[in-house]
Design a protein around this motif. Structure first.
Motif, short mmCIF file in Angstrom:
data_model
loop_
_atom_site.label_atom_id
_atom_site.label_comp_id
_atom_site.label_asym_id
_atom_site.label_seq_id
_atom_site.Cartn_x
_atom_site.Cartn_y
_atom_site.Cartn_z
N LEU A 16 20.17 -1.50 -3.84
CA LEU A 16 19.83 -2.64 -2.73
C LEU A 16 18.42 -2.87 -3.22
CD1 LEU A 16 20.26 -4.28 -0.46
CD2 LEU A 16 19.46 -2.32 1.31
N ASN A 17 17.57 -2.10 -3.60
CA ASN A 17 16.00 -2.39 -3.76
C ASN A 17 15.95 -2.37 -5.03
OD1 ASN A 17 15.22 -3.15 -0.95
ND2 ASN A 17 15.56 -0.91 -0.55
N ASN A 18 15.38 -3.22 -5.90
CA ASN A 18 15.24 -2.97 -7.33
C ASN A 18 13.84 -3.58 -8.07
OD1 ASN A 18 18.15 -2.41 -8.18
ND2 ASN A 18 18.25 -4.34 -6.62
N TYR A 19 13.64 -3.05 -8.84
CA TYR A 19 12.48 -3.83 -9.79
C TYR A 19 13.06 -4.50 -11.09
CZ TYR A 19 9.20 -0.96 -7.26
OH TYR A 19 8.36 -0.12 -6.48
N ALA A 20 12.40 -5.37 -11.55
CA ALA A 20 13.06 -6.15 -12.47
C ALA A 20 11.86 -6.69 -13.32
CB ALA A 20 13.68 -7.42 -11.92
N HIS A 21 12.39 -6.60 -14.75
CA HIS A 21 11.51 -7.44 -15.81
C HIS A 21 12.30 -8.03 -16.78
CE1 HIS A 21 7.50 -8.04 -17.37
NE2 HIS A 21 7.99 -7.81 -18.55
N ILE A 22 12.12 -9.29 -16.89
CA ILE A 22 12.82 -10.17 -17.66
C ILE A 22 11.79 -10.80 -18.85
CG2 ILE A 22 14.56 -11.93 -18.07
CD1 ILE A 22 15.25 -10.17 -15.91
N GLU A 23 12.15 -10.54 -20.13
CA GLU A 23 11.23 -11.15 -21.10
C GLU A 23 12.10 -12.26 -21.94
OE1 GLU A 23 8.06 -8.94 -22.77
OE2 GLU A 23 8.15 -10.10 -24.49
N VAL A 24 11.73 -13.48 -22.19
CA VAL A 24 12.34 -14.41 -22.79
C VAL A 24 11.70 -14.79 -24.01
CG1 VAL A 24 13.40 -16.63 -22.81
CG2 VAL A 24 13.35 -15.47 -20.71
N SER A 57 9.14 -9.83 -12.62
CA SER A 57 8.51 -10.67 -13.45
C SER A 57 9.58 -11.23 -14.53
CB SER A 57 7.52 -10.14 -14.05
OG SER A 57 6.41 -9.75 -13.31
N ILE A 58 9.35 -12.48 -15.03
CA ILE A 58 9.74 -13.14 -15.90
C ILE A 58 8.82 -13.69 -16.72
CG2 ILE A 58 11.29 -15.02 -16.74
CD1 ILE A 58 12.57 -15.23 -13.93
N VAL A 59 8.79 -13.10 -18.08
CA VAL A 59 7.79 -13.41 -19.10
C VAL A 59 8.36 -14.24 -20.14
CG1 VAL A 59 6.00 -12.62 -20.66
CG2 VAL A 59 6.39 -11.43 -18.44
N THR A 60 7.78 -15.41 -20.29
CA THR A 60 8.46 -16.32 -21.31
C THR A 60 7.47 -16.90 -22.32
OG1 THR A 60 10.07 -17.12 -19.55
CG2 THR A 60 9.92 -18.52 -21.54
N GLU A 61 7.80 -16.66 -23.74
CA GLU A 61 7.08 -17.08 -24.82
C GLU A 61 7.85 -18.08 -25.59
OE1 GLU A 61 3.60 -16.92 -26.08
OE2 GLU A 61 4.17 -14.89 -24.89
N VAL A 62 7.36 -19.37 -25.31
CA VAL A 62 8.18 -20.58 -25.90
C VAL A 62 7.25 -20.83 -27.47
CG1 VAL A 62 8.96 -22.91 -25.55
CG2 VAL A 62 8.34 -21.41 -23.91
N GLY A 63 7.97 -20.59 -28.58
CA GLY A 63 7.33 -20.57 -30.01
C GLY A 63 6.99 -21.86 -30.23
N ASP A 64 6.42 -22.28 -31.22
CA ASP A 64 5.86 -23.39 -31.64
C ASP A 64 6.97 -24.54 -31.76
OD1 ASP A 64 3.43 -22.50 -31.48
OD2 ASP A 64 3.02 -22.38 -33.76
N GLN A 65 6.63 -25.62 -31.18
CA GLN A 65 7.93 -26.82 -31.57
C GLN A 65 9.20 -26.28 -30.94
OE1 GLN A 65 6.42 -29.11 -34.68
NE2 GLN A 65 8.11 -30.39 -34.52
N ALA A 66 9.62 -25.40 -30.25
CA ALA A 66 10.79 -25.04 -29.56
C ALA A 66 11.00 -25.82 -28.53
CB ALA A 66 10.60 -23.62 -29.34
N GLU A 67 12.17 -25.92 -27.92
CA GLU A 67 12.63 -26.67 -26.75
C GLU A 67 13.36 -25.56 -26.14
OE1 GLU A 67 14.60 -30.36 -26.65
OE2 GLU A 67 13.70 -30.72 -28.61
N LEU A 68 12.89 -25.27 -24.68
CA LEU A 68 13.38 -24.44 -24.01
C LEU A 68 13.65 -24.82 -22.46
CD1 LEU A 68 14.67 -21.56 -23.06
CD2 LEU A 68 12.22 -20.88 -22.70
N THR A 69 14.90 -24.86 -21.99
CA THR A 69 15.18 -25.16 -20.55
C THR A 69 15.66 -23.78 -19.89
OG1 THR A 69 15.92 -27.16 -20.84
CG2 THR A 69 16.64 -26.34 -18.66
N LEU A 70 14.80 -23.37 -19.08
CA LEU A 70 14.83 -22.21 -18.29
C LEU A 70 15.23 -22.22 -16.89
CD1 LEU A 70 15.10 -19.01 -18.62
CD2 LEU A 70 12.55 -19.02 -18.17
N LEU A 71 16.46 -22.18 -16.47
CA LEU A 71 16.96 -22.61 -15.09
C LEU A 71 17.13 -21.06 -14.31
CD1 LEU A 71 18.30 -24.31 -12.92
CD2 LEU A 71 20.41 -23.99 -14.34
N SER A 72 16.57 -21.01 -13.26
CA SER A 72 16.50 -19.98 -12.50
C SER A 72 17.36 -20.46 -10.92
CB SER A 72 15.24 -19.31 -11.98
OG SER A 72 14.97 -18.94 -10.90
N VAL A 73 18.36 -19.63 -11.05
CA VAL A 73 19.21 -20.08 -9.56
C VAL A 73 19.12 -18.58 -8.71
CG1 VAL A 73 21.57 -20.67 -8.84
CG2 VAL A 73 20.84 -21.44 -10.97
#
Lengths: 252, 372
Positions: free
Chosen positions: B117-125, B148-164
């Protein structure tokens, strides 16, 4: 044949200093195929009459009756009145951000007819109606009244009139803010609608200018919340020449 | 790990960066960043607990790894107590990797599931350079989560990150969402948050190099007694970058409370940037409260444009009257207006079926809020 009957209608609006009566006993009838003009000075309450007939929540009807083909209009919600066949072309139509004209019109027609219009004929009907009013097809994808010029707002109102085909149409100062070219286009739209559907039209206006393009059968002079004189088209001409002073003086 | 690094003492920037929960005080509620939050309701989030971890089904782009996996970022640091506690307690990490030069046409959908019911989370993108992808993170709709969500967008990359987050239960979730934008890369963060007892989203955008573009768009919907906070920080440290923040919230019912804070920091060296932030809140009836606080801190005047706007308004009865006067029943008229309100955010979801699905989720909620 349809008939809108207004009998001894009184309505007031709540203000900080208490209720203020704006309609003080209005009686008139509008029938299919006829055009009645209501003319009056600013602040006479003629636009209030339009809003009360459409059911705007700001106003309270204190007495009188309004029936459309015998049905009690005052007991209906705003949308029920529209579905019963009443239409109000508004003087200041409101912006609805994020809702496109085509989506709005389609939702409205679906509600009025009780079923969604067939997509192919609908698109064709809408395009034709728009071209008759000299509207750019791109108009359909714009948001309702958002960033519209005064003339575009009025064309949009008349576009709806033509598509929704009410039994009785109330036009609230549809002529105000239009240049003469736009006035012609809009008036032709109203006349085309009436020829096609034989609807009744109640035309509320401050000026006689629009009456050159939409000929009234009856002219009512509206002063201080009630009709003070009723006549034929010639009454409009005397208003053009003499203004409303003689009525205001009579009141005083 | 107990290293403590101190960031430059700017008013809006986080002052402590550490993986050690002990490096941070437990907030008391008087602190600027916690002044709105009902912290008593999430008191458990600040003290280590034996909670479960959030996972997801592995797929070609999704791996479940240990928190000390060498593939994970070593430079990322929590900036507050709650995320330090979460990272210290999490047992597994959802690692989403898009290799360099990869063009992924289909949306990558990641359904997060809590063990308990209770959780920790770590998301890395990790998004490789020159790649293009759209990742959809569907949060657990029935679990309490701190992560946490940790996102690293590389050089000249295109990312859409949708959180629902479509909270079914009166749940509590806290997410720190840090995105590092590479050179000339384009990031679109979309945050859709519906309901929840206490939901606090803290997205931060950092720029690694010049030329990056970050858009943070959000749509949120709250009903009675729900609390949502969206606290955005855009940290312009690089020249010629772009940021655009647009959040729209609709609130209904007694006790609903939303907080939107948009902090934009433009450092002296961040010349030639463009930044704009906007928050609009729509109060569907009397009773809800929406706080909206845009902050723009400019250390250089040498920018292309910088602006912000914020407005909270009541549901417009004139709009309703207009639509009803065209025969449209009140409930449908309300739906139209609220859909219209959200449309510029939701239209940015490229995936048609997903966009339709989101609109339906909102409409389902609206069905609940409009008929009461």
């Amino acid at each position: 044949m349809s008939k809108l009957e207004i009998k001894d209608l009184h309505a007031s609006v709540s203000t900080d200093s208490g209720d203020s009566e704006i309609l003080r006993g209005v009686s008139l009838t509008v029938e299919s195929g006829t055009t009645s003009a209501i003319m009056g000075p600013n602040g006479s309450g003629k636009s209030t009459l339009a809003y009360v007939l459409a059911g705007h929540p700001k106003y309270t009807v204190t007495s009188g009756t309004v029936t459309l083909d015998g049905q009690d209009v005052l007991g209906m919600s705003v949308d029920e009145r529209a579905r019963a066949g009443l239409f109000l072309a508004m003087q200041y139509p409101v912006e609805i951000p994020g809702v496109s004209v085509s989506n709005f019109l389609r939702t409205s027609i679906t509600s009025l007819r009780g079923e969604a219009p067939k997509l192919r004929t609908w698109t064709k009907d809408m395009k034709e109606a728009m071209s008759e009013l000299q509207m750019d097809p791109a108009f359909a994808s714009r948001n309702v009244n958002e960033g519209f010029s005064g003339g575009e707002k009025k064309r949009h109102e008349i576009l709806q009139l033509g598509l929704m085909e009410p039994k009785i149409a109330i036009l609230d100062e549809t002529d105000s803010g239009l240049d003469v070219d736009a006035l012609k286009v809009v008036s032709e739209g109203v006349n085309r609608f009436q020829q096609k559907t034989n609807a009744g039209v109640l035309l509320i206006t401050h000026y006689t200018r629009i009456l050159k393009y939409i000929e009234p059968d009856v002219v009512h002079v509206f002063i201080d919340g009630r009709i003070v004189e009723t006549g034929g088209p010639e009454l409009a001409n005397s208003l053009e020449a003499d203004g409303y002073e003689r009525f205001s003086a009579a009141k005083a | 790990m107990s290293a403590v690094a101190t960031a430059p003492a700017k008013d809006l920037a986080p002052k402590i960066l550490s993986r050690d929960p002990g490096a941070f005080e437990i907030p008391k509620g008087r602190e600027e960043e916690w002044r709105y939050t009902p912290i008593r309701k999430i008191a458990d989030f600040f003290v280590p607990q034996s909670w479960g971890s959030v996972g997801a089904v592995p797929s070609p782009f999704v791996n479940i790894v240990e928190p000390d996996d060498p593939r994970l970022s070593t430079t990322w640091m929590p900036t507050d107590r709650v995320s330090a506690v979460a990272f210290a307690g999490v047992k597994k990490v959802v690692l989403i990797t898009i290799p360099a030069d990869h063009i992924v046409e289909e949306s990558i959908v990641v359904n997060l599931v809590g063990e308990m019911l209770n959780n920790y989370a770590h998301i890395e993108v990790q998004v490789g350079k020159f790649s293009r992808s759209q990742i959809v993170i569907i949060h657990d709709s029935a679990a309490n989560v701190s992560g946490s969500i940790v996102t690293e967008v590389g050089d000249q990359a295109e990312l859409t990150l949708l959180s629902v987050l479509d909270a079914e239960a009166p749940l509590k979730q806290h997410w720190n969402w840090t995105t590092n934008v590479g050179r000339d890369s384009r990031f679109l963060g979309l945050s859709i948050s519906l309901g929840g007892e206490v939901v606090r989203m803290v997205p931060t955008v950092n720029y690694r190099a010049p030329g990056g573009s970050a858009e943070m768009l959000g749509a949120f919907l709250l009903e009675g007694d729900q609390y949502q906070e969206h606290r955005i920080l855009v940290n312009h440290t690089e020249p010629h970058c772009v940021s655009n923040v647009v959040y729209k919230g609709a609130l209904s019912g007694q006790g609903a409370h939303s907080v939107w804070v948009g902090d934009v920091l433009v450092r002296r060296e961040a010349i030639g940037i463009q930044t704009y932030e906007l928050n609009r809140n729509l109060l569907l009836n009397d009773g809800p409260r929406a706080d909206s606080v845009p902050n723009l801190e400019l250390e250089t005047g040498d920018v292309v444009s910088a602006g912000h706007a914020s407005a909270t308004g009541r549901f417009d009865d004139e709009q309703l009257f207009y639509l009803q006067s065209r025969g449209i029943p009140e409930s449908i008229a309300r739906q139209l207006v609220v859909r219209g309100f959200f449309v510029d955010v939701l239209n940015r979801v490229n995936d048609r079926s997903l966009r339709k699905n989101l609109m339906e989720r909102i409409e389902m909620r609206l069905g609940m809020v409009t008929h009461d």
